[in-house]
Motif scaffolding. Structure first.
Motif, PDB file in Angstrom:
ATOM      1  N   GLU A 123       0.807  -1.223   0.000  1.00 11.23           N
ATOM      2  CA  GLU A 123       0.000   0.000   0.000  1.00 11.23           C
ATOM      3  C   GLU A 123       0.844   1.280   0.000  1.00 11.23           C
ATOM      4  OE1 GLU A 123       0.416  -1.705   4.098  1.00 11.23           O
ATOM      5  OE2 GLU A 123      -0.343  -2.503   2.211  1.00 11.23           O
ATOM      6  N   GLN A 124       2.147   1.149   0.223  1.00 11.10           N
ATOM      7  CA  GLN A 124       3.049   2.310   0.231  1.00 11.10           C
ATOM      8  C   GLN A 124       3.884   2.424  -1.040  1.00 11.10           C
ATOM      9  OE1 GLN A 124       3.316   4.768   2.563  1.00 11.10           O
ATOM     10  NE2 GLN A 124       1.507   3.843   3.470  1.00 11.10           N
ATOM     11  N   ARG A 125       3.743   1.474  -1.960  1.00  8.61           N
ATOM     12  CA  ARG A 125       4.550   1.502  -3.177  1.00  8.61           C
ATOM     13  C   ARG A 125       4.242   2.749  -3.995  1.00  8.61           C
ATOM     14  NH1 ARG A 125       4.456  -4.571  -3.843  1.00  8.61           N
ATOM     15  NH2 ARG A 125       5.775  -5.102  -2.064  1.00  8.61           N
ATOM     16  N   GLY A 126       5.266   3.330  -4.551  1.00 10.43           N
ATOM     17  CA  GLY A 126       5.102   4.542  -5.337  1.00 10.43           C
ATOM     18  C   GLY A 126       5.116   5.810  -4.495  1.00 10.43           C
ATOM     19  N   SER A 127       5.265   5.670  -3.184  1.00 10.72           N
ATOM     20  CA  SER A 127       5.238   6.826  -2.277  1.00 10.72           C
ATOM     21  C   SER A 127       6.613   7.463  -2.079  1.00 10.72           C
ATOM     22  CB  SER A 127       4.690   6.403  -0.914  1.00 10.72           C
ATOM     23  OG  SER A 127       5.628   5.560  -0.244  1.00 10.72           O
ATOM     24  N   GLY A 128       7.662   6.828  -2.596  1.00 14.53           N
ATOM     25  CA  GLY A 128       9.006   7.340  -2.398  1.00 14.53           C
ATOM     26  C   GLY A 128       9.755   6.669  -1.257  1.00 14.53           C
ATOM     27  N   LEU A 129       9.107   5.740  -0.547  1.00 15.41           N
ATOM     28  CA  LEU A 129       9.779   5.080   0.582  1.00 15.41           C
ATOM     29  C   LEU A 129      10.949   4.216   0.135  1.00 15.41           C
ATOM     30  CD1 LEU A 129       7.068   3.984   3.162  1.00 15.41           C
ATOM     31  CD2 LEU A 129       8.673   5.885   3.245  1.00 15.41           C
ATOM     32  N   GLY A 130      10.826   3.528  -0.971  1.00 13.73           N
ATOM     33  CA  GLY A 130      11.933   2.714  -1.468  1.00 13.73           C
ATOM     34  C   GLY A 130      13.154   3.579  -1.730  1.00 13.73           C
ATOM     35  N   ARG A 131      12.948   4.717  -2.367  1.00 12.46           N
ATOM     36  CA  ARG A 131      14.024   5.658  -2.645  1.00 12.46           C
ATOM     37  C   ARG A 131      14.638   6.145  -1.338  1.00 12.46           C
ATOM     38  NH1 ARG A 131      15.675   9.030  -6.699  1.00 12.46           N
ATOM     39  NH2 ARG A 131      14.025   8.244  -8.049  1.00 12.46           N
ATOM     40  N   ARG A 132      13.816   6.505  -0.379  1.00 13.40           N
ATOM     41  CA  ARG A 132      14.319   7.009   0.901  1.00 13.40           C
ATOM     42  C   ARG A 132      15.120   5.934   1.635  1.00 13.40           C
ATOM     43  NH1 ARG A 132       9.283  10.059   3.569  1.00 13.40           N
ATOM     44  NH2 ARG A 132      10.700  10.181   5.355  1.00 13.40           N
ATOM     45  N   LEU A 133      14.664   4.681   1.568  1.00 12.71           N
ATOM     46  CA  LEU A 133      15.419   3.595   2.205  1.00 12.71           C
ATOM     47  C   LEU A 133      16.785   3.424   1.540  1.00 12.71           C
ATOM     48  CD1 LEU A 133      12.514   1.107   2.838  1.00 12.71           C
ATOM     49  CD2 LEU A 133      14.131   1.866   4.595  1.00 12.71           C
ATOM     50  N   ILE A 134      16.807   3.411   0.210  1.00  5.19           N
ATOM     51  CA  ILE A 134      18.090   3.281  -0.503  1.00  5.19           C
ATOM     52  C   ILE A 134      18.995   4.457  -0.175  1.00  5.19           C
ATOM     53  CG2 ILE A 134      19.205   3.260  -2.765  1.00  5.19           C
ATOM     54  CD1 ILE A 134      16.762   1.644  -3.777  1.00  5.19           C
ATOM     55  N   GLU A 135      18.457   5.647  -0.160  1.00  6.79           N
ATOM     56  CA  GLU A 135      19.266   6.827   0.167  1.00  6.79           C
ATOM     57  C   GLU A 135      19.831   6.735   1.583  1.00  6.79           C
ATOM     58  OE1 GLU A 135      16.505   9.961  -0.781  1.00  6.79           O
ATOM     59  OE2 GLU A 135      17.106   9.976  -2.897  1.00  6.79           O
TER      60      GLU A 135
END
Length: 165
Positions: free
Chosen positions: A101-113
């Protein structure tokens, strides 16, 4: 483990190191991650992986994305690995998962960063990861963050035996 944490964003979500109180929520997310990749999961794997994450002497490290009330929305597991051609340790991102439900929210990018920042703090020259060729949504994110390589990955199964070995 590193001690870095990002300040909560305008959305109240913070990326931080995994903590002991995260166990139950982390387990739910990690089971979903294993299911996504059709990998078997059991209590022994969960217990061992969790113990690695909390053991400061073990190389595996973890970050989580949390809401202000502590709900986990995503996770990242990473570790150093020796890069002999550079004579340095580099970083490897083993697992990245954001709740559906959080996909596309930018969380993946923030985790990688956040993992990349931890790697910079540890002196890594780069962060490497792999994903399934058909994981189109993740690859869109990755293509915007990193350079895809020309390397082909092989797994030699040492438990079941191999042809010609």
């Amino acid at each position: 483990m590193t001690s870095s944490a990002e300040q909560p964003g305008a959305d109240g979500i913070q990326i931080r190191d995994v903590q002991p109180q995260d166990r139950a929520a982390w387990e739910r997310l990690y089971r979903q991650y294993a299911e996504f990749y059709k990998e078997p999961m059991n209590e022994n794997i969960l217990a061992r992986t969790w113990s690695w994450l909390l053991d400061a002497r073990h190389p595996l490290q973890g970050k989580v994305a949390t809401t202000a009330d502590g709900a986990l929305l995503g996770l990242a597991h990473y570790r150093p690995f020796p890069e002999p051609l550079l004579g340095k340790e580099a970083g490897f991102l083993d697992d990245l998962f954001v709740s559906p439900e959080q996909r596309g929210s930018g969380l993946g990018r923030r985790l990688i960063e956040a993992v990349a920042q931890a790697g910079k703090e540890q002196g890594w020259p780069f962060l490497r990861w792999i994903t399934a060729a058909d994981n189109a949504q993740a690859r869109r994110l990755y293509d915007g963050l990193a350079q895809a390589t020309a390397w082909v990955t092989y797994d030699l199964n040492l438990e079941k035996g191999t042809r010609g070995v």
